[in-house]
Design a protein around this motif. Structure first.
Motif, mmCIF file in Angstrom:
data_model
loop_
_atom_site.group_PDB
_atom_site.id
_atom_site.type_symbol
_atom_site.label_atom_id
_atom_site.label_comp_id
_atom_site.label_asym_id
_atom_site.label_seq_id
_atom_site.Cartn_x
_atom_site.Cartn_y
_atom_site.Cartn_z
ATOM 1 N N LEU A 173 -1.104 -53.649 -60.835
ATOM 2 C CA LEU A 173 -0.271 -52.760 -60.027
ATOM 3 C C LEU A 173 -0.191 -53.186 -58.569
ATOM 4 N N GLY A 174 -1.013 -54.152 -58.158
ATOM 5 C CA GLY A 174 -1.019 -54.602 -56.780
ATOM 6 C C GLY A 174 -1.729 -55.927 -56.651
ATOM 7 N N ALA B 299 -1.051 -61.614 -47.925
ATOM 8 C CA ALA B 299 -1.807 -61.687 -49.182
ATOM 9 C C ALA B 299 -1.104 -60.988 -50.332
ATOM 10 N N GLY B 300 0.233 -60.746 -50.190
ATOM 11 C CA GLY B 300 0.913 -59.999 -51.244
ATOM 12 C C GLY B 300 2.219 -60.567 -51.746
ATOM 13 N N LYS B 301 2.857 -61.470 -50.983
ATOM 14 C CA LYS B 301 4.150 -61.987 -51.424
ATOM 15 C C LYS B 301 4.038 -62.778 -52.723
ATOM 16 N N TRP B 302 2.922 -63.476 -52.916
ATOM 17 C CA TRP B 302 2.730 -64.251 -54.142
ATOM 18 C C TRP B 302 2.776 -63.347 -55.377
ATOM 19 N N PHE B 303 2.390 -62.079 -55.206
ATOM 20 C CA PHE B 303 2.319 -61.138 -56.324
ATOM 21 C C PHE B 303 3.670 -60.488 -56.603
ATOM 22 N N ILE C 252 -6.046 -53.705 -50.259
ATOM 23 C CA ILE C 252 -6.212 -52.248 -50.226
ATOM 24 C C ILE C 252 -5.238 -51.567 -51.169
ATOM 25 N N MET C 253 -4.044 -52.132 -51.320
ATOM 26 C CA MET C 253 -3.076 -51.546 -52.254
ATOM 27 C C MET C 253 -3.623 -51.495 -53.666
ATOM 28 N N SER C 254 -4.258 -52.573 -54.119
ATOM 29 C CA SER C 254 -4.783 -52.597 -55.487
ATOM 30 C C SER C 254 -5.887 -51.570 -55.674
ATOM 31 N N PHE C 255 -6.747 -51.393 -54.667
ATOM 32 C CA PHE C 255 -7.831 -50.394 -54.782
ATOM 33 C C PHE C 255 -7.276 -48.972 -54.759
ATOM 34 N N GLU C 256 -6.271 -48.740 -53.946
ATOM 35 C CA GLU C 256 -5.655 -47.409 -53.910
ATOM 36 C C GLU C 256 -4.953 -47.090 -55.222
ATOM 37 N N LYS C 257 -4.319 -48.089 -55.843
ATOM 38 C CA LYS C 257 -3.712 -47.875 -57.153
ATOM 39 C C LYS C 257 -4.774 -47.561 -58.205
ATOM 40 N N ALA C 258 -5.915 -48.239 -58.134
ATOM 41 C CA ALA C 258 -7.005 -47.966 -59.077
ATOM 42 C C ALA C 258 -7.505 -46.538 -58.925
ATOM 43 N N VAL C 259 -7.651 -46.098 -57.684
ATOM 44 C CA VAL C 259 -8.081 -44.720 -57.438
ATOM 45 C C VAL C 259 -7.048 -43.742 -57.981
#
Length: 399
Positions: free
Chosen positions: A2-3, A73-77, A8-15
């Motif tokens: 999801l991120g 750290a996010g454009k690659w995703f 931080i986006m990936s951890f917030e999505k996990a939460v």
């Protein structure tokens, strides 16, 4: 899924999807700042190739935090035409925009989020290279950063295996977790929980750890069937990239019972083996028959023929042959020799000298049936009494 990983986006999505804990990877910058990064270099998950291509192969720990904090750290995703995960669903436009703006976070940012949401934190701590200024002190540096964040100590699942004695003395509330150690090693370190790759655990077996009441966490479990297998094996928790799917599973997917699965496994193996043997036998039998046919043809062609062998023979009037009628031949006696062997005289030096034929064959008038019978008799007689020419060895010349 999801991120971007370790943002931080990936951890917030996990939460958001109800994760019980947050897993990460920690590196140490050149100026002693713990930050989140899985790889040893920055090429895969940042835009360093665009910013500083000549330094893209450098270890990520050999950069100062001031530079690391500027990398994307996010454009690659979000913008890559190759999906980072198989069967990954497309991101919404809002999530794509959010992912494009992600930066490399510090460890302290993750601890702040975990404290706020009351989530467990577990991380791999990578030792810096030999020439790094924090090579000998990175464990104490990370413990200091955790204590300074004021996070509740019981939320820290301490995975690094180095300097555990110091860690226990400075932070007695940390929950220590080991890897795939033996029961004796775990008891010596006073560890009752392990974090294990599921492939290695299922290969080595679960019985010893269950008997010793060891709590097990498996990584990385992304497929529902694998999650169901872990559930049926009474695994306590799993680490996943696919929480949005696994969180919806409220019972294991029982496609078949374990006993029936084992039966089907063995049955299909046996069936496959029989099928392979049957194919082998079929082709072996067919090849054997082909070899027999070829052998029979070879034997037939090698049998002496009764043909004339391209020789032109003339009918010879042989004494003792009487013609009874046009269709019957009476032979009063077997003719042993039809022609006299030709003798080749030699000269005084042993050379063969050709001579004139001993006789001229005389053609005898006869009917067609009699002619065939006479030919057969002559051929048999010739084969039985074939004349041979003695070999005369040539004497060596006198010196």
């Amino acid at each position: 899924m999801l991120g971007p990983e370790n943002t931080i986006m990936s951890f917030e999505k996990a939460v958001e999807y109800g994760a019980h804990g947050l897993e990460s990877d920690v590196q140490i910058s050149l100026d002693k700042v713990p930050f989140l990064m899985h790889d040893y270099d920055l090429r895969r998950t940042t835009n360093i190739l665009d910013v500083m291509p000549n330094a893209s192969h450098e270890h990520s720990s050999f950069f100062n935090w001031d530079f690391l904090s500027t990398l994307n750290a996010g454009k690659w995703f979000s913008d890559s035409w190759i999906k980072p995960f198989f069967r990954m669903k497309p991101l919404s436009e809002a999530d794509k925009e959010r992912a494009r703006n992600q930066k490399i976070p510090k460890l302290s940012e993750l601890l702040e989020l975990a404290q706020k949401e009351k989530k467990l934190v577990i991380f791999d701590l990578n030792a810096p290279p030999q020439s790094h200024p924090s090579r000998s002190s990175y464990i104490r540096l990370v413990v200091s950063v955790i204590l300074d964040s004021k996070i509740e100590q019981h939320l820290i699942i301490w995975l690094p295996g180095s300097d555990r004695k110091y860690v226990r003395s400075k932070a007695p509330g940390f929950q220590h977790i080991g890897r795939l150690f033996t029961i004796e090693e775990l008891r010596k370190e006073n560890i009752t929980r392990i974090n294990v790759d599921y492939k290695r655990l299922f290969y080595n077996g679960l019985k010893e750890y269950k008997a010793a009441n060891i709590t097990i966490n498996l990584y990385i479990i992304n497929e529902p069937w694998l999650f169901s297998l872990a559930w049926c094996s009474r695994i306590h928790s799993v680490t996943t990239d696919n929480i949005q799917v696994l969180k919806k599973i409220n019972h294991p997917y029982y496609f078949m019972t374990p006993k029936f699965y084992l039966f089907m496994w063995i049955f299909m193996d046996i069936l496959a083996a029989v099928f392979i043997v049957a194919i082998f036998h079929f082709y072996w039998k067919r090849e054997s028959q082909s070899e027999k046919i070829l052998h029979g043809i070879t034997s037939y062609t090698e049998t002496p023929s009764t043909s004339l062998h391209d020789e032109v023979l003339e009918v010879v009037e042989i004494p003792g042959l009487l013609t009874k009628s046009d269709s019957e031949v009476i032979i009063s006696e077997v003719v042993n020799e039809t022609t006299a062997p030709t003798v080749y005289p030699t000269d005084d030096v042993g050379q063969l000298v050709p001579t004139e034929p001993a006789f001229e064959p005389i053609q005898a008038p006869t009917s067609e049936a009699n002619r065939e019978a006479i030919l057969q008799t002559v051929l048999l007689t010739l084969e039985a009494n074939e004349p041979t020419v003695p070999f005369v060895e040539k004497p060596p010349p006198e010196m």
